[in-house]
Write an enzyme that holds these catalytic residues in place. Structure first.
Site, short mmCIF file in Angstrom:
data_model
loop_
_atom_site.label_atom_id
_atom_site.label_comp_id
_atom_site.label_asym_id
_atom_site.label_seq_id
_atom_site.Cartn_x
_atom_site.Cartn_y
_atom_site.Cartn_z
N GLN A 23 -13.10 117.44 -82.02
CA GLN A 23 -13.44 117.45 -83.58
C GLN A 23 -13.60 119.29 -83.18
OE1 GLN A 23 -12.68 116.22 -86.53
NE2 GLN A 23 -13.54 117.62 -87.97
N LYS A 61 -13.00 108.52 -89.88
CA LYS A 61 -11.41 108.48 -88.77
C LYS A 61 -11.92 107.58 -87.60
CE LYS A 61 -11.56 113.23 -88.65
NZ LYS A 61 -10.79 114.95 -87.52
N ASP A 81 -3.25 115.72 -83.03
CA ASP A 81 -4.18 116.67 -83.62
C ASP A 81 -2.97 118.21 -84.71
OD1 ASP A 81 -7.10 116.94 -85.44
OD2 ASP A 81 -7.48 117.66 -83.80
#
Ligand code: GUN
Length: 287
Positions: free
Chosen positions: A98, A54, A123
């Protein structure tokens, strides 16, 4: 006939080239690049790889990345404090913690998602984002399902009126992709480990979206001729080779389109994260 390969790597490359240009165009207007903050807790190898990919894509397209790595034994209070500081930082447009968190913090995962400022939730895990997705606003739509839908759309695969069968009921993939398919007028069935007759549903599907973590879960005898297969499975064989949930070789001559693993859904998740971060930046700058 050979199926259409839904090539996520190639599409990501194209989308990222377009995005890089848009970011360059807006840089002088807003005097800053978009910013994405990633937070990694602990030393899970797969999570490290995902976060690194990412951050690397951020660098490639001109998004500023803010990286934070916390040790496994960090307290929840410390993590909350860091999220608060990112929430109030005007140069940060997107925040990504994460998942999964280490075991001792797993009970706080939904609180962590709720804590992220909803206008930075790239997200798509915040309750506001989930609600907006349900209403048809997918700006902060969850990245993996968004990427799967995008692969269909960019390859001109019809969704309207299609029988879609999803084999996954997670917050990250199954639940949000239901809304995305409904937003496009598909007929949607969600299957899971308690589904009584999975084969009945698989056999009548025009599109199957699967993510169960089982090698060779979808085989030739379970599908209808001409089905479109979206494979979000990530598994390692005993030899360490990355494979999905679909028995790729066996279904190849029977399906009309398929996402390879690797190189299908995975790269699209990262591409959508970059696009979400840019959308968030534009929204925040225009406020
Ligand atoms: N873990 C697996 N997929 C994801 C994702 O899309 N976002 C975050 N934050 N964690 C994940």
């Amino acid at each position: 006939m050979e199926p259409l390969i839904l090539d996520g790597r190639k599409l990501k490359e194209k989308l990222m080239a377009d995005l890089k240009q848009k970011i360059t165009e807006n840089l002088s207007k807003f005097n800053r690049p978009p910013g994405l903050a990633t937070v990694l807790v602990g030393n899970d190898k797969a999570s490290q790889v995902y976060v690194n990919m990412k951050n690397k894509t951020c660098d490639a397209v001109g998004i500023r990345s803010f990286k934070k790595i916390f040790p496994e034994n960090i307290s929840i209070e410390k993590l909350y404090k860091h999220i608060e500081s990112l929430n109030s930082d005007p140069t940060v447009d997107g925040i990504l913690v994460q998942m999964p968190l280490p075991k001792h913090l797993r009970q706080y995962e939904s609180k962590v998602m709720e804590m992220i400022a909803s206008d930075k939730d790239v997200d798509g895990f915040h309750p506001n984002s989930i609600g907006l997705n349900t209403f048809g606003d997918e700006t902060y739509g969850s990245c993996t399902p968004k990427g799967m839908i995008r692969l269909l759309e960019e390859n001109n695969i019809p969704i309207d009126g299609q029988e879609v069968v999803i084999v996954n009921r997670t917050n990250v993939i199954g639940k949000p992709i239901v809304m995305m398919f409904l937003n496009r007028s598909a007929t949607v069935t969600v299957c899971h480990s308690h589904t009584r007759d999975l084969d009945f549903h698989l056999k009548r599907a025009d599109i199957i979206a699967v993510g169960v973590g089982k090698i060779n879960f979808i085989t030739k005898d379970r599908i209808k001729e001409g089905v479109v297969l979206l494979d979000a499975g990530i598994n390692r064989t005993d030899d360490g080779i990355l494979v999905g949930d679909v028995d790729y070789d066996s279904v190849f001559s029977k399906c009309s389109a398929i996402t390879p693993v690797p190189g299908g859904v995975g790269p699209m998740t990262i591409a959508m994260l970059m696009e979400n971060t840019f959308l968030s930046y534009m929204r925040r700058e225009k406020k």
